[in-house]
Design an enzyme around this catalytic site. Structure first.
Site, PDB file in Angstrom:
ATOM      1  N   CYS A   1       0.836  -1.196   0.000  1.00 22.44           N
ATOM      2  CA  CYS A   1       0.000   0.000   0.000  1.00 22.44           C
ATOM      3  C   CYS A   1       0.880   1.259   0.000  1.00 22.44           C
ATOM      4  O   CYS A   1       1.512   1.552  -0.998  1.00 22.44           O
ATOM      5  CB  CYS A   1      -0.979  -0.036   1.174  1.00 22.44           C
ATOM      6  SG  CYS A   1      -2.371   1.103   0.990  1.00 22.44           S
TER       7      CYS A   1
ATOM      8  N   HIS B   1      -3.457  -5.327   0.090  1.00 27.11           N
ATOM      9  CA  HIS B   1      -2.954  -5.860   1.360  1.00 27.11           C
ATOM     10  C   HIS B   1      -2.967  -7.401   1.329  1.00 27.11           C
ATOM     11  O   HIS B   1      -3.922  -8.036   1.783  1.00 27.11           O
ATOM     12  CB  HIS B   1      -3.818  -5.357   2.519  1.00 27.11           C
ATOM     13  CG  HIS B   1      -3.629  -3.907   2.811  1.00 27.11           C
ATOM     14  ND1 HIS B   1      -2.700  -3.444   3.727  1.00 27.11           N
ATOM     15  CD2 HIS B   1      -4.224  -2.803   2.297  1.00 27.11           C
ATOM     16  CE1 HIS B   1      -2.743  -2.128   3.765  1.00 27.11           C
ATOM     17  NE2 HIS B   1      -3.662  -1.714   2.905  1.00 27.11           N
TER      18      HIS B   1
ATOM     19  N   GLU C   1      -1.436  -9.484   3.113  1.00 23.69           N
ATOM     20  CA  GLU C   1      -1.370 -10.091   4.445  1.00 23.69           C
ATOM     21  C   GLU C   1      -2.744 -10.507   4.958  1.00 23.69           C
ATOM     22  O   GLU C   1      -2.860 -11.414   5.803  1.00 23.69           O
ATOM     23  CB  GLU C   1      -0.703  -9.134   5.436  1.00 23.69           C
ATOM     24  CG  GLU C   1      -1.491  -7.900   5.838  1.00 23.69           C
ATOM     25  CD  GLU C   1      -1.353  -6.717   4.907  1.00 23.69           C
ATOM     26  OE1 GLU C   1      -1.737  -5.601   5.293  1.00 23.69           O
ATOM     27  OE2 GLU C   1      -0.854  -6.919   3.770  1.00 23.69           O
TER      28      GLU C   1
END
Length: 547
Positions: free
Chosen positions: A380, A519, A521
């Protein structure tokens, strides 16, 4: 019709209700049941989207674009069930819904009260998806006795009374403190917590007790007697070396059996715990170690980057190495040379964030990784800082910057290679935004598709040409600078399907340098590490072998 498990907490906060809920969900799955986990938070924010990470930790984003509590990340990581907007609600959202209905006249002139209007709204939320799974696990945030939590406790009490007998049970998580001076585990705080719970009409069926020390049989019997639960429903929850031990640890203590007994499910299906045995083996039998520097702005609170920390662990498990992640405040590099800080790491990760503070330090971290050929993952804002670094130091755009920081300063200081996204397309609908819009829920949120460039590093990592990832941001890399930057070696290797929004950049002549606007993750799991984190740690492992 689903069975409901309501998880409450007492004595103190931060005991691990979310982890206990997630582990129980995983254990029920191991026995062949389907589950959905949900979080009910008593705070008055409509959602965590506008909270500082220092206040509440990270914001977990779902595929359908909800900004939710970080516990939903635990739920996904342990069960693999994708969270939805309907899996998280706050007092703020409940009261907002009730007041909207009142303004529309839905209540036909009635006086609006906590009971029945607010509690009914909570119960309506609980009943969503009632026929989709075998078990709904609902965690109530905060602790029993908190004034803001009372409507939720009243709602789950009513809900249990209104459902068929045996359809709902209550699990209460408490603390057994160790008093060093007397050398005793004290049960009194738990007794008082259960008393408080029973005073509002809820009697726990299962008692989960956090403790530093083994709980003697005498104390278990005492807890069972005074808290009115069966002795085999007093479950010890000890501190663990890894959160991914929790399913196996809770199973050894009999949590899943106690829950099934409370529902009178007999005989209970035998569990298949091979997935979690493999996870534990990979954690505790690592064959090396890699050091990863996380250069961010919220480093004082690790929960601000909870999903990143876990995804790095997952990447280590995939490569059978231990990942030692160390947090470095990006602001340090605005005053000092990053070399003494970063030279001993095998990889560098720059995560997301908002605002200008620390960004020049992140840019220097990206420059260090690019020039020293150290594996770099920018997420990001971390991708945007890598683009600004390349624009300044490769393309000669000395004033390259972001509209985000110009907006904060109130004047133009930079040539904005990063711009405020005013409109985009989601599900074939155009969405428009303004800098002046309310902050809550107005970002580019949720799951979006991206197309990967043939032969690129990310296409190799993913093993396919089309991907779908979760976003949470207001600013984008300006596609107009693509040609100038690609001429200097920064490849735009992932784009939105319409080709207007850069999703991924990478440095062509670098062992591993990737920046992503989304993102990754948020979709990583211990038994299914995200491809980017898996390959990022693989690259770090290669560096560690060369050092």
């Amino acid at each position: 019709m689903a069975r409901y498990i309501f998880i409450t907490g007492g004595v103190v906060s931060s005991l691990g209700k979310g982890l206990a809920s997630a582990a129980l969900g995983a254990l029920l799955q191991a026995r062949g049941f389907t589950v959905r986990l949900r979080k009910l938070d008593p705070y008055l924010n409509v959602d965590p989207g506008t909270m500082s990470p220092f206040e509440h930790g990270e914001v977990f984003v779902t595929d359908d674009g909800a900004e939710t509590d970080l516990d939903l990340g635990h739920y996904e990581r342990f069960t693999g069930v994708a969270a939805r907007a309907t899996d998280s609600v706050s007092s703020g959202r409940i009261y907002s819904n009730v007041l909207e209905k009142e303004r529309r006249g839905d209540y036909l002139g009635k006086t609006i009260q906590v009971i029945p209007h607010v509690t009914n709204e909570i119960k309506d939320f609980l009943a969503i998806g009632d026929d989709e799974v075998d078990f709904q696990l609902c965690e109530i945030g905060g602790t029993v006795g908190d004034i803001e939590g009372l409507p939720f406790f009243e709602a789950i009490r009513q809900f249990g009374q209104e459902r068929p007998r045996g359809n709902c049970i209550y699990m209460h998580l408490t603390l057994l403190p160790w008093i060093a001076a007397s050398g005793e585990l004290k049960t009194k705080p738990t007794q008082h917590s259960v008393k408080e719970l029973r005073s509002i009409g809820i009697a726990p069926d299962v008692l989960v007790c956090r403790s530093e020390r083994p709980i003697p049989e005498k104390e278990r019997e005492k807890l069972a007697l005074f808290c009115n639960v069966r002795p085999d429903s007093v479950i010890a929850a000890y501190d663990l070396k890894s959160i991914y031990e929790a399913p196996l640890a809770y199973h050894r203590e009999g949590l899943d059996q106690a829950v099934l007994d409370a529902f009178q499910i007999n005989p209970a299906p035998k569990p298949n715990l091979s997935r979690w045995e493999d996870v534990a083996d990979r954690i505790f039998n690592a064959e090396g170690e890699v050091r990863v520097a996380i250069v961010g702005k919220y480093t004082q609170l690790e929960d601000a980057y909870k999903s990143i920390a876990e995804a790095l662990t997952h990447g280590g498990m995939a490569n059978r190495v231990k990942v030692k992640a160390e947090w470095i405040d990006a602001e340090i590099f605005e005053r000092e040379d990053p070399s003494p800080y970063l030279s001993n790491y095998h990889a560098i990760l720059v995560p997301g964030g908002f605002g200008e503070r620390g960004t020049e330090g992140k840019i220097k971290a990206a420059q260090f990784a690019r020039e020293r050929k150290i594996p770099y993952l920018g997420i990001c804002l971390g991708m945007q800082m890598a683009v600004i670094e390349a624009a300044r130091n490769l393309a000669g755009m000395e004033t390259a910057g972001s509209q985000e920081f110009d907006h904060e300063a109130g004047k133009k200081r930079f040539e904005p290679v990063i711009f405020h996204l005013k409109e985009w397309v989601k599900d074939n609908e155009k969405i428009a935004r303004s800098v002046l819009d309310d902050k809550g829920g107005t970002m580019r949120l949720g799951s979006y598709h991206a197309s990967l460039k043939d032969g690129s590093a990310v296409a190799r990592v993913y093993g396919r040409a089309e991907i779908e990832e979760r976003h949470r941001h207001r600013y984008e890399v300006d596609i107009r600078y693509r040609e100038a930057l690609e001429e200097k070696g920064l490849c735009f290797s992932g784009l939105s399907p319409d080709g207007r929004l850069p999703e991924i950049v990478e440095v062509a002549d670098h062992p591993w340098f990737i920046g992503v606007q989304f993102h990754p993750e948020l979709k990583s799991k211990p038994f299914a590490p995200h491809p980017l984190f898996r390959d990022f740690i693989r690259a770090a492992k290669e560096v560690s072998r060369l050092v």
